[in-house]
Design a protein around this motif. Structure first.
Motif, short mmCIF file in Angstrom:
data_model
loop_
_atom_site.label_atom_id
_atom_site.label_comp_id
_atom_site.label_asym_id
_atom_site.label_seq_id
_atom_site.Cartn_x
_atom_site.Cartn_y
_atom_site.Cartn_z
N UNK A 24 0.65 -1.20 -0.15
CA UNK A 24 -0.35 -0.46 -0.16
C UNK A 24 0.88 0.95 -0.18
N UNK A 25 0.60 1.31 -1.16
CA UNK A 25 1.18 3.28 -0.94
C UNK A 25 3.44 2.75 -1.25
N UNK A 26 3.62 2.01 -1.91
CA UNK A 26 5.05 1.57 -2.37
C UNK A 26 5.44 2.07 -3.07
N UNK A 27 6.65 1.92 -3.39
CA UNK A 27 7.30 2.39 -4.75
C UNK A 27 7.96 1.17 -4.97
N UNK A 28 7.31 0.23 -6.57
CA UNK A 28 7.61 -1.01 -6.46
C UNK A 28 8.57 -1.43 -8.40
N UNK A 29 9.76 -1.58 -8.05
CA UNK A 29 10.37 -2.21 -9.37
C UNK A 29 9.72 -3.65 -9.22
N UNK A 30 9.81 -3.84 -11.71
CA UNK A 30 10.08 -5.43 -11.36
C UNK A 30 10.37 -5.55 -12.61
N UNK A 31 11.61 -5.83 -12.24
CA UNK A 31 12.45 -6.46 -13.28
C UNK A 31 12.32 -7.95 -14.60
N UNK A 32 12.16 -8.12 -15.60
CA UNK A 32 12.21 -9.20 -16.39
C UNK A 32 10.49 -8.72 -16.14
N UNK A 33 9.82 -7.85 -16.61
CA UNK A 33 8.15 -8.68 -16.03
C UNK A 33 7.29 -9.04 -17.04
N UNK A 34 8.37 -9.42 -18.22
CA UNK A 34 7.26 -10.19 -19.24
C UNK A 34 5.90 -9.53 -19.34
N UNK A 35 4.77 -10.22 -18.83
CA UNK A 35 3.07 -9.33 -19.11
C UNK A 35 3.24 -8.84 -18.44
N UNK A 36 3.80 -8.36 -17.76
CA UNK A 36 3.05 -7.62 -16.30
C UNK A 36 2.28 -8.00 -14.97
N UNK A 37 2.56 -9.21 -14.81
CA UNK A 37 1.25 -9.44 -13.70
C UNK A 37 1.75 -8.94 -12.67
N UNK A 38 2.84 -9.10 -12.40
CA UNK A 38 3.70 -8.64 -11.22
C UNK A 38 3.56 -7.77 -10.83
N UNK A 39 3.72 -7.00 -12.23
CA UNK A 39 3.50 -5.12 -11.93
C UNK A 39 1.73 -4.77 -11.48
N UNK A 40 1.19 -5.65 -12.49
CA UNK A 40 0.05 -5.51 -12.27
C UNK A 40 -1.08 -5.49 -10.77
N UNK A 41 0.15 -6.76 -10.17
CA UNK A 41 -0.61 -7.13 -9.24
C UNK A 41 0.26 -6.90 -7.44
N UNK A 42 1.26 -5.85 -8.24
CA UNK A 42 1.10 -4.76 -7.14
C UNK A 42 0.12 -3.57 -7.16
N UNK A 43 -0.04 -3.36 -8.32
CA UNK A 43 -0.94 -2.29 -8.49
C UNK A 43 -2.20 -2.87 -7.11
N UNK A 44 -3.00 -3.90 -8.02
CA UNK A 44 -4.32 -4.26 -6.83
C UNK A 44 -3.82 -4.34 -5.90
N UNK A 45 -2.17 -4.54 -5.09
CA UNK A 45 -2.53 -4.62 -4.11
C UNK A 45 -2.17 -3.25 -2.86
N UNK A 46 -1.69 -1.45 -4.05
CA UNK A 46 -1.90 -1.06 -3.18
C UNK A 46 -0.93 0.10 -3.87
N UNK A 47 0.03 -0.51 -4.48
CA UNK A 47 1.71 0.20 -4.97
C UNK A 47 0.91 1.62 -5.97
N UNK A 48 1.98 2.65 -4.65
CA UNK A 48 1.06 3.97 -5.60
C UNK A 48 2.27 4.31 -7.03
N UNK A 49 3.91 3.21 -6.75
CA UNK A 49 4.32 3.45 -7.79
C UNK A 49 4.66 2.38 -8.47
#
Length: 276
Positions: free
Chosen positions: A139-164
């Motif tokens: 929640x409200x965190x800044x997240x980096x997804x390296x080797x993101x592929x389809x972007x699924x983990x980045x999207x999961x981070x957004x679902x969990x409330x990451x702000x950036x």
């Protein structure tokens, strides 16, 4: 014109490399399998000689078994729809294609149209990473997804409330697909970048770094991850086997990172580390 399907059985550490190589040969669609991947190209682009020459360059590093067959031209989306099964991870996360209905019981819902990219959630490493993400506060965190592929983990981070969220990939077509999936899930602000670890050099520190790649890349890029990880931040790694975990633990310890825990599925591992 018909398609040529090349199905390869190969160690996951080399899958991304060979996907890039086959892309140069004319393959423009890729589908994950349990022990490798299948690649597709128009029949007029296929050359047995070029394929063998490419695979022979890696013969000293990895064993690759492959089969080739011609398949009749058909609507690619229809073929893909027949083979893509929705997932439900940890009783909370739905991973589905746009043509699947959303499960009513899903707390988080991720829609992925993978095209040529890895990361549908069907591979053990992606599932393990999502399970580990669920244990951390985004929640409200800044997240980096390296080797993101389809972007699924980045999207999961957004679902969990990451702000950036910054997502990085080395293939331009994968970057395009990750951006499309971010839009599809109503997270257009996810910053998807083309490149490697150098892409985030000098960045403002991240609270959470996700890296689902392979052992060798993780070992090589670990200092770059550490350089942009906040104090008391979290580093989630996957893409390696249980026998590789001690090597990753040793490398992270050298950089001042502390091992917290790990999960295993079919000998694949996802581990959590934190900075001091």
């Amino acid at each position: 014109m018909d398609f040529i399907e090349v199905t390869l059985k190969v160690n996951a550490d080399f899958a991304d490399i060979l996907i890039a190589e086959l892309g140069e040969l004319g393959c423009d669609a890729f589908v994950e399998t349990e022990d490798g991947f299948s690649a597709y190209m128009d029949e007029d682009k296929y050359s047995e000689e070029a394929l063998e020459e490419t695979l022979n360059r890696y013969a000293d590093f990895v064993q690759v078994d492959y089969t080739v067959q011609k398949i009749e031209r058909q609507n690619w989306n229809e073929e893909w729809e027949r083979n893509f099964e929705p997932l439900f991870i940890d009783g909370q996360v739905s991973v589905r294609a746009s043509f699947h209905p959303k499960p009513e019981e899903a707390k988080y819902d991720i829609v992925i149209n993978p095209k040529m990219s890895f990361g549908t959630g069907h591979h053990e490493t992606t599932t393990l990473m999502i399970e580990n993400q669920l244990t951390l506060d985004h929640q409200g965190k800044r997240v980096l997804d390296m080797g993101c592929g389809t972007g699924i983990l980045a999207i999961m981070a957004a679902e969990l409330g990451a702000s950036e969220i910054v997502a990085v990939e080395i293939e331009d077509w994968t970057v395009e697909n990750a951006r499309e999936n971010a839009e599809l899930n109503n997270y257009p602000a996810i910053d998807v970048r083309l490149g490697g670890a150098e892409t985030v050099e000098g960045e403002k520190p991240f609270d959470v770094i996700l890296a689902n790649i392979n052992r060798n890349v993780l070992l090589e890029d670990m200092p770059a991850y550490k350089a942009v990880l906040k104090q008391k931040g979290w580093l989630l790694l996957s893409g390696f086997y249980t026998e590789d975990l001690p090597i990753l633990q040793e490398r992270t310890a050298e950089l001042g990172l502390t091992y917290i825990s790990h999960r295993v599925k079919n000998n694949w591992v996802s581990a959590i580390f934190t900075s001091h």
